[in-house]
Enzyme design. Structure first.
Site, PDB file in Angstrom:
ATOM      1  N   LYS A 143      -2.607   6.533   1.286  1.00 39.00           N
ATOM      2  CA  LYS A 143      -2.745   6.854   2.712  1.00 39.00           C
ATOM      3  C   LYS A 143      -1.835   8.051   2.963  1.00 39.00           C
ATOM      4  CE  LYS A 143      -2.746   4.328   7.108  1.00 39.00           C
ATOM      5  NZ  LYS A 143      -4.149   4.067   7.462  1.00 39.00           N
ATOM      6  N   GLU A 159     -16.671   5.868   5.109  1.00 34.74           N
ATOM      7  CA  GLU A 159     -15.779   5.368   6.160  1.00 34.74           C
ATOM      8  C   GLU A 159     -16.134   5.915   7.530  1.00 34.74           C
ATOM      9  OE1 GLU A 159     -11.489   4.553   5.638  1.00 34.74           O
ATOM     10  OE2 GLU A 159     -11.664   6.003   4.026  1.00 34.74           O
ATOM     11  N   ARG A 172       0.827  -1.211   0.000  1.00 37.15           N
ATOM     12  CA  ARG A 172       0.000   0.000   0.000  1.00 37.15           C
ATOM     13  C   ARG A 172       0.861   1.260   0.000  1.00 37.15           C
ATOM     14  NH1 ARG A 172      -4.476   0.044   4.433  1.00 37.15           N
ATOM     15  NH2 ARG A 172      -2.714   0.631   5.736  1.00 37.15           N
TER      16      ARG A 172
HETATM   17  C1  LIG Z   1      -5.239   3.302   7.567  1.00 40.06           C
HETATM   18  C2  LIG Z   1      -6.642   3.604   7.278  1.00 40.06           C
HETATM   19  C3  LIG Z   1      -7.674   2.652   7.477  1.00 40.06           C
HETATM   20  C4  LIG Z   1      -7.415   1.294   8.088  1.00 40.06           C
HETATM   21  O1  LIG Z   1      -6.591   0.477   7.301  1.00 40.06           O
HETATM   22  P1  LIG Z   1      -5.827  -0.755   7.959  1.00 40.06           P
HETATM   23  O2  LIG Z   1      -4.956  -1.254   6.854  1.00 40.06           O
HETATM   24  O3  LIG Z   1      -6.846  -1.742   8.349  1.00 40.06           O
HETATM   25  O4  LIG Z   1      -5.061  -0.235   9.117  1.00 40.06           O
HETATM   26  C5  LIG Z   1      -8.971   3.002   7.119  1.00 40.06           C
HETATM   27  N1  LIG Z   1      -9.259   4.229   6.609  1.00 40.06           N
HETATM   28  C6  LIG Z   1      -8.312   5.166   6.422  1.00 40.06           C
HETATM   29  C7  LIG Z   1      -8.691   6.483   5.873  1.00 40.06           C
HETATM   30  C8  LIG Z   1      -6.976   4.879   6.742  1.00 40.06           C
HETATM   31  O5  LIG Z   1      -6.031   5.828   6.556  1.00 40.06           O
END
Ligand SMILES: *Cc1c(COP(=O)(O)O)cnc(C)c1O
Length: 338
Positions: free
Chosen positions: A183, A219, A80
């Site tokens: 991210k 989300e 990722r």
């Molecule tokens: C990191 C994140 C998540 C959760 O992802 P994981 O890989 O399960 O830790 C969900 N939503 C957002 C916006 C994120 O930045």
């Protein structure tokens, strides 16, 4: 082992002695450096400061009942981060460098891996920043990759108890949080107002609806959303949510445990039909949701004050794998020989 009040740790920053760093210059990554400083010294025109050329990751290491140290699906975080690099044109950290640095930083700070049974873990925060100087809007030619650790407790202080969530008003949402596959910090800056609104309303996190029509669920703060009904685990399909590794793992566990799974758009109006709802992510783990309060209409969706049976089963299985108590049939954990 450090003498901390492990069971009372919040999800916050606690200093650990070391972090690891690697610099990208002249088209290649240099040597891994170990640092005991909590600071970075960068150029005033670095692209991370001005244009948000920055991405991060979050993963955890767990001390198991058997004393072994496990890290959960690090390869997915590496992947990722690579897609975040593609998204904002940064130098890529390959799997090998990612793992080498992760293992090293955990080893250096192993006294801070919380003991088994305290509900705490060692959070690993990789950070990739554009450090090259630019004033025009273009990608930097130099980068720094840093990984630090911090011992953490549960994200929602309630632990495995239902949290309340606020559907914030559109005017409080500066931007979609998870933008496709990346991210990045900028999305989080844009979420701060919404997070504050949710906290001010007495809730643990905001719920984001799709920003075009405010019709579909996206989300829950920094976690994905799921709902359960008719023995089916249902999670939103949307191009503006971050693909959570935890969510993907829970989907697979749900199938293994004999539940059906669906990934599809979920309309807000469907919320009332779920038997259980929750938030999931590395920090949130699985957090059942108690109430969802719509700040626009004052409507309250109430799911009760106890975790539901399916959420509980999924939580116990996931956490069991992470702490080495449940058989890791998918080979998700890497045991670190440190
Ligand atoms: C990191 C994140 C998540 C959760 O992802 P994981 O890989 O399960 O830790 C969900 N939503 C957002 C916006 C994120 O930045």
């Amino acid at each position: 082992m450090q003498d901390l009040k492990w069971s009372e740790l919040p999800f916050g920053y606690v200093r650990t002695p070391y972090n690891v760093r690697c610099k990208y210059k002249n088209g290649k990554w240099g040597e891994i450096e170990v640092s005991d400083s909590e600071y970075v010294n960068i150029h005033i025109a670095a692209t991370c400061l001005h244009y948000g050329q920055e991405a991060f990751e979050g993963l955890k290491t767990y001390r198991g009942k058997d004393g072994k140290v496990r890290i959960f699906r690090w390869d997915e975080n590496a992947k990722r981060l690579q897609s975040s690099s593609e998204g904002i044109l940064m130098a890529k950290v390959d799997d090998k460098l990612f793992f080498e640095m992760t293992k090293k930083v955990v080893d250096l700070n192993k006294d801070f891996i919380p003991p088994y049974g305290t509900g705490a873990s060692l959070y690993i925060r990789p950070l990739l920043i554009g450090t090259g100087a630019e004033v025009g809007v273009k990608p930097a030619d130099e980068y720094e990759f840093i990984i630090f650790t911090t011992p953490v407790g549960p994200y929602f202080k309630e632990g495995f108890k239902p949290v309340n969530i606020a559907i914030i008003k559109d005017s409080d949402r500066a931007a979609p949080l998870g933008t496709g596959l990346i991210k990045i910090g900028g999305n989080y800056a844009a979420s701060l107002r919404g997070v504050k609104r949710a906290h001010d309303a007495g809730c643990g996190s905001p719920m984001y609806l799709d920003c075009v029509n405010r019709k579909f669920i996206d989300e829950i703060g920094a976690a994905n959303f799921f709902g359960i009904k008719n023995n089916t685990y249902i999670t939103p399909k949307s191009s503006s949510i971050l693909p959570s590794i935890t969510n993907k793992s829970i989907e697979e566990l749900a199938q293994l445990l004999g539940y059906k799974t669906e990934r599809r758009p979920i309309e807000l109006t469907e919320l009332e039909t779920f038997e259980e709802v929750g938030a999931c992510g590395t920090a949130a783990v699985i957090s059942p949701i108690g109430k969802i309060i719509d700040l626009e209409t004052n409507k309250i969706y109430d799911f009760g004050d106890k975790p539901g049976p399916v959420s509980t089963k999924l939580y116990e299985t996931l956490v069991g794998i992470q702490y080495g108590e449940v058989e890791d049939t998918f080979n998700w954990c890497t045991i670190l020989d440190i």
